[in-house]
Design an enzyme around this catalytic site. Structure first.
Site, PDB file in Angstrom:
ATOM      1  N   ASN A 121      -9.757  -5.412   0.612  1.00 33.40           N
ATOM      2  CA  ASN A 121      -9.052  -4.153   0.354  1.00 33.40           C
ATOM      3  C   ASN A 121      -9.268  -3.635  -1.059  1.00 33.40           C
ATOM      4  OD1 ASN A 121      -7.561  -6.126  -0.953  1.00 33.40           O
ATOM      5  ND2 ASN A 121      -5.601  -5.144  -0.544  1.00 33.40           N
TER       6      ASN A 121
ATOM      7  N   PHE B 297     -11.190  -1.580  -3.893  1.00 31.75           N
ATOM      8  CA  PHE B 297     -11.982  -0.361  -3.757  1.00 31.75           C
ATOM      9  C   PHE B 297     -11.998   0.432  -5.055  1.00 31.75           C
ATOM     10  CE2 PHE B 297      -7.646   0.798  -2.618  1.00 31.75           C
ATOM     11  CZ  PHE B 297      -7.443   1.967  -3.356  1.00 31.75           C
TER      12      PHE B 297
ATOM     13  N   HIS C 108      -8.990  -0.399  -7.701  1.00 27.83           N
ATOM     14  CA  HIS C 108      -8.113  -1.459  -7.178  1.00 27.83           C
ATOM     15  C   HIS C 108      -8.927  -2.742  -7.059  1.00 27.83           C
ATOM     16  CE1 HIS C 108      -5.718  -3.308  -3.616  1.00 27.83           C
ATOM     17  NE2 HIS C 108      -5.287  -3.763  -4.773  1.00 27.83           N
TER      18      HIS C 108
ATOM     19  N   MET D 148      -8.228   3.937   3.313  1.00 25.21           N
ATOM     20  CA  MET D 148      -9.333   4.895   3.347  1.00 25.21           C
ATOM     21  C   MET D 148      -8.986   6.104   4.212  1.00 25.21           C
ATOM     22  SD  MET D 148     -12.850   2.730   3.620  1.00 25.21           S
ATOM     23  CE  MET D 148     -12.465   2.112   5.244  1.00 25.21           C
TER      24      MET D 148
ATOM     25  N   SER E 268      -2.945   8.609  -1.601  1.00 29.47           N
ATOM     26  CA  SER E 268      -2.366   7.650  -2.530  1.00 29.47           C
ATOM     27  C   SER E 268      -1.287   8.397  -3.303  1.00 29.47           C
ATOM     28  CB  SER E 268      -3.425   7.111  -3.491  1.00 29.47           C
ATOM     29  OG  SER E 268      -4.387   6.345  -2.806  1.00 29.47           O
TER      30      SER E 268
ATOM     31  N   HIS F  93       3.518  -1.708  -3.536  1.00 27.44           N
ATOM     32  CA  HIS F  93       2.206  -1.716  -4.195  1.00 27.44           C
ATOM     33  C   HIS F  93       1.120  -1.046  -3.374  1.00 27.44           C
ATOM     34  CE1 HIS F  93       0.612  -4.678  -1.464  1.00 27.44           C
ATOM     35  NE2 HIS F  93      -0.400  -4.993  -2.235  1.00 27.44           N
TER      36      HIS F  93
ATOM     37  N   ALA G 254      -0.014   0.566   0.961  1.00 27.20           N
ATOM     38  CA  ALA G 254       0.385   0.856   2.337  1.00 27.20           C
ATOM     39  C   ALA G 254       0.823  -0.408   3.068  1.00 27.20           C
ATOM     40  CB  ALA G 254      -0.766   1.526   3.083  1.00 27.20           C
TER      41      ALA G 254
END
Length: 968
Positions: A690, A692, A722, A868, A872, A891, A893
């Site tokens: 996760n 990215f 991230h 994706m 955000s 922090h 989803a």
């Protein structure tokens, strides 16, 4: 689930303190109705378990993005008193990659145990793979479990081995560890060619007790009791070691009795240095101290049974155990005192009654001492022999002993024969020979040799050779049968040769012709000359320590509706052997620009390609730059300060990073060399999963005042990074889990779950882990700083404008997985606590001294990344968060579906196409990762942000949408 929880408000729920007897505080969960319906039942148990830990204040807290994790739930927050409370690696971050419950895990005692039963046997030593030494063993650190998804991966190798597990479970290949979901047909994997026998629970029958030593000094009994050897029961945890030591002693050991002024009794073992080192290691596990290795070279005159004489130079090696108690212990177990060639002895009765795996250890020790090693003549193995010599009058005893061995071997489907051989000096010699290819294969695969490294390695390779020889012969047998069937139907030899089913290196035209023209019988088939001879096989497939290379033949997804398990081990190798196959074993930053959506959109493809080129990403990705080991210590202790000093950023960057990018308690001496090496090669890389890098635009502003202070406005382009501490952080967690588990026992901490291994924060163990964890946080900040540097360079490359002129300043950088020393007001008084935020973000309020002065009027920026293709959020910290959640909020989803299930439902290309249709350019090192990170695999980030906003633990400032994304 609602019947268990007590509603506090629209989006706040309480897990009552009486949910579990050990709970010291209630649980507090932040969820709206929709998110509550998606909550995994196991998460409640994890929230309750954290509430049981010593020194916890107020609540065990779960954020709106909460989901199942290791120990703590991901999205979990807990604060512990610094003096009375604990620190736990499970509350910082750890991954679970899993295998199916029926996976066979190989132990150091040569038996396998089903993975689901291993959690009940955590004191076992399991086999592992060391790249320098080959086969080793390790203590178990933990066994974790989680519920499976519908589909998992099954791989089948050319040698017939099968492994089933989650798509993210790593398997050792020639190119390092690769997740099962990314393996391909034709990939080479590393296997340990030994099957062993299935574990059988021993009885609690007493083998020896104090009565057996009643005639001796009480110190003898005390010595044995202190080491857990009296009373000796069949279910003693070291019974396998005891059996193989006894087996070896029957061959190359003796109980020596010296009569002098004071009678002495001691045990001696003889053999090569490497053999004696292994014996000494086993003795140490029993608490028995052995001498150094005594060596001497001497010339010996040898006369064989045929009258030939010759002189040989040899080296004698031995060790002594001078404890009389141990000598008597071995004697009571069945070993004779004095020269064995002059003694009557049999296989001990307790060995005959023992479970099969205990018998296996006895036989492996005996053959390790006196058995011949595997030898081949071309393709055929020669018999494996065990020879005994005694004085003429003890002939019957030899035959009785060897016949008992013969019966034991038969239990393993091993046939043997006994015959007399020539001997000298009035002695008689008999030989037990394991004969027949199938019996030899069974011996090597189920018993093999212990202590003799040379015999064992050759034995392992020989077993694999015979396995593959059988497979090759089976191919030829099927060819003969099929050729006859087709010939009867009128198919010619020429036509058969064109068929796919006959295209195999072990099938020749001559074989088919003999089958159809000469009526060749299947049972008369010989091995193909294309099959390698044993030495050639070793050269091509052998790996150090007797491991071998095997090739993946088939990969498929299968349905599976039970639990999945993983094993953590103490040793630095972090692997184990399942079904003979070797298997293994963050934070976010927002950067603003002065570019608009329209200015970037026309160049977004070029920009994403440039970022993809300049920022390393993907599973196991490595940094662009090479650093020495000494530099790593600076990185770990200085964090972003080191990066800026080295030119990777601007001085003002430090002001807009949590803790200025450096936790001062970091001490690199508490980080293992293994962790440092993993971090050294990965510094400056994005990683996978996760993690990215996303180019976004501000779609909507909710709080004009806060947005202006943060330098954010609608239509503005920003960059979200991230990523975390990569393999270094994972390694630190692994290194300290066992230490913490022992510490918990030492300090009398009762753990509701072993995954919550912890130590008092102010203890030596607690402080050691905290200092190492601070190093991990500093590394993560430095990592994001270097990526920021390359992001700025990429924008300069594409837009031909300096990053300073693009105003590419950091809005804020905040950690996600961390334990921090903080002060909070509890019951009206200021208390020093250690706050664990696992998958949670700090959300400090206005005027808090820990946030940048520029943000004092509105509070700390909080960044909640979505998945994706979705939004955000930029939010801000609040006083409510300080009062209710120790200044914490969500922090991200939060996963709704596991990676394995996502891979089942979607293809990477499909996700990429869908994103393109939305105007989002997406690039990834792996299409599988694109599928794993599909938007539907996550909870709605809008619901998460709404819940935080309604609860008041963070307030919305702006929503960003993606233009382009890079996934690892």
């Amino acid at each position: 689930m609602k019947d268990v929880l007590k509603r506090v408000s629209d989006v706040v729920w309480e897990l009552p303190k009486d949910y579990k007897d050990c709970m010291r505080v209630p649980g507090r969960i932040y969820l709206n109705e929709i998110l509550l319906d998606e909550l995994e039942p196991e998460v409640l148990e994890q929230i309750a378990n954290v509430a049981c830990l010593p020194g916890i204040y107020k609540y065990s807290i779960a954020m709106p993005d909460v989901h199942y994790g290791y120990g703590f739930a991901i999205g979990g927050v807990a604060a512990f008193d610094q003096r009375e409370g604990v620190i736990s690696p499970g509350g910082v971050g750890f991954d679970i990659n899993c295998l199916t419950s029926n996976s066979k895990i190989l132990t150091d005692d040569g038996y396998y145990i089903k993975l689901e039963k291993l959690k009940e046997k955590l004191d076992l030593h399991i086999k592992i793979y060391n790249t320098e030494e080959g086969e080793k063993s390790s203590n178990i650190l933990f066994v974790s479990e989680r519920y499976a998804d519908e589909k998992i991966i099954r791989i089948k190798t050319e040698s017939g081995r099968v492994l089933e597990g989650s798509k993210d479970h790593p398997v050792l290949t020639l190119n390092g560890y690769v997740p099962m979901g990314m393996l391909k047909e034709g990939d080479d994997v590393i296997v340990y060619p030994y099957e062993g026998v299935e574990y059988e629970e021993p009885s609690d029958e007493i083998i020896l007790d104090e009565d057996d030593f009643a005639e001796y000094d009480k110190q003898i009994i005390k010595y044995l009791k202190d080491r857990g050897l009296l009373p000796l029961r069949m279910d003693n945890k070291n019974i396998g070691i005891i059996a193989r030591l006894l087996g070896f002693a029957f061959g190359d050991g003796s109980i020596v009795k010296e009569n002098g002024d004071r009678e002495r009794l001691y045990v001696a073992f003889y053999g090569k240095r490497e053999t004696l080192i292994k014996i000494r290691e086993d003795l140490e596990k029993l608490g028995i101290k052995a001498s150094r290795i005594y060596s001497r070279k001497r010339e010996v005159e040898i006369r064989n049974a045929y009258g030939d004489e010759y002189t040989s130079l040899c080296e004698d090696n031995s060790i002594k155990i001078t404890s009389k108690a141990f000598a008597l212990f071995m004697h009571k177990l069945g070993m004779p005192i004095g020269k064995k060639t002059e003694q009557i002895y049999k296989i001990p009765e307790w060995i005959k009654k023992a479970p099969k795996w205990v018998k296996r250890n006895f036989l492996a020790g005996l053959f390790g001492a006196d058995g011949s090693r595997a030898v081949f003549k071309n393709y055929t193995p020669l018999p494996i022999n065990l020879t005994m010599s005694k004085s003429e009058e003890l002939k019957e005893n030899i035959l009785e002993f060897l016949n008992e061995i013969k019966l034991l071997l038969a239990e393993f489907d091993i046939e043997s024969m006994i015959y007399e051989i020539k001997s000298l000096d009035g002695r008689v010699s008999y030989r037990l020979a394991i004969v027949g290819e199938e019996s030899i294969k069974n011996f090597l695969g189920r018993i093999n040799y212990e202590y003799s490294g040379e015999k064992k390695v050759i034995g392992l390779l020989a077993y694999e050779y015979l396995r593959r020889k059988d497979i090759a012969k089976e191919i030829r047998k099927k060819c003969i049968k099929r050729a006859k069937e087709l010939y009867k139907k009128g198919v010619t030899v020429s036509e058969m040769l064109k068929m796919d089913e006959f295209r195999n290196e072990f099938i020749s035209k001559r074989l088919i012709e003999r089958a159809v023209y000469e009526n060749l019988d299947e049972d008369d088939v010989r091995i193909s000359t294309k099959f390698p001879k044993f030495e050639e096989f070793i050269e091509k497939y052998g790996v150090i320590g007797g491991f071998v290379i095997d090739k993946i033949k088939e990969i498929e997804e299968i349905s599976y509706d039970s639990k999945l398990y993983d094993v953590g081990i103490v040793s630095k190798e972090h692997n184990f052997i399942a079904n003979s196959i070797v298997v293994h074993n963050c934070g976010v930053r927002l950067i603003r620009t002065n570019l608009t959506k329209e200015e970037v959109q026309s160049k977004i493809k070029e920009l994403i390609k440039t970022l993809f080129k300049n920022v390393p990403s993907g599973l196991g990705s490595k940094g662009i730059l090479k650093f020495s080991k000494s530099v790593m210590d600076d990185v770990l202790e200085e964090g972003v300060r080191w990066a800026v000093k080295e030119g990777y950023g601007w001085k003002e960057d430090l002001e807009f990073i949590e803790e200025h990018g450096c936790l001062k308690d970091a001490d690199a001496s508490y980080v293992s060399d293994k962790a440092k090496e993993r971090g050294r090669v990965q510094l400056g890389s994005l990683g996978s999963g996760n993690h990215f890098l996303e180019v976004q635009y501000v779609e909507k502003v909710f709080d004009e005042e806060a947005a202006e202070i943060y330098g954010i406005e609608e239509n503005q382009v920003v960059v979200l990074v991230h990523t975390g501490s990569r393999g270094l952080g994972h390694q630190i967690c692994t290194d300290y889990l066992r230490i913490m588990e022992k510490a918990a026992k030492n300090y009398g901490i009762k753990l509701p779950d072993r995954q919550l291994a912890c130590a008092p924060f102010e203890s030596e163990e607690g402080q050691s882990y905290f200092k190492a964890m601070c190093c991990g946080a500093n590394y993560a900040w430095a990592n994001r700083q270097m990526i920021t540097h390359w992001v700025r360079e990429s924008f300069e490359e594409v837009f031909k404008i300096h990053a300073e002129d693009l105003e590419m300043n950091i809005v804020y950088d905040v950690a996600h997985n961390i334990a921090k020393k903080e002060e909070h007001i509890i019951d009206g008084r200021k208390v020093k606590v250690i706050v664990h935020r696992k998958g949670a973000t700090r959300a400090f309020p206005p005027k808090h001294e820990a946030i940048p002065k520029e943000y004092w009027s509105v509070g700390q920026p909080v960044i909640i990344p979505g998945d994706m293709g979705t939004a955000s959020y930029l939010m801000r910290g609040t006083e409510i968060a300080m009062k209710e959640t120790f200044g914490s909020t969500a922090h991200g989803a939060g996963r709704k579906l596991s990676r394995a299930k996502a891979l089942k439902l979607w293809k990477g290309k499909e996700i990429q196409r869908r994103l393109a249709e939305m105007g989002i350019v997406a690039m990834s090192d792996s299409k599988a990762v694109m599928a794993e990170e599909a938007p539907e695999a996550y909870k709605s980030v809008d619901l998460v942000a709404d819940t935080c906003h309604k609860a008041g633990i963070s307030l919305k400032v702006a929503r960003m949408r993606p233009l382009g994304v890079i996934k690892g």
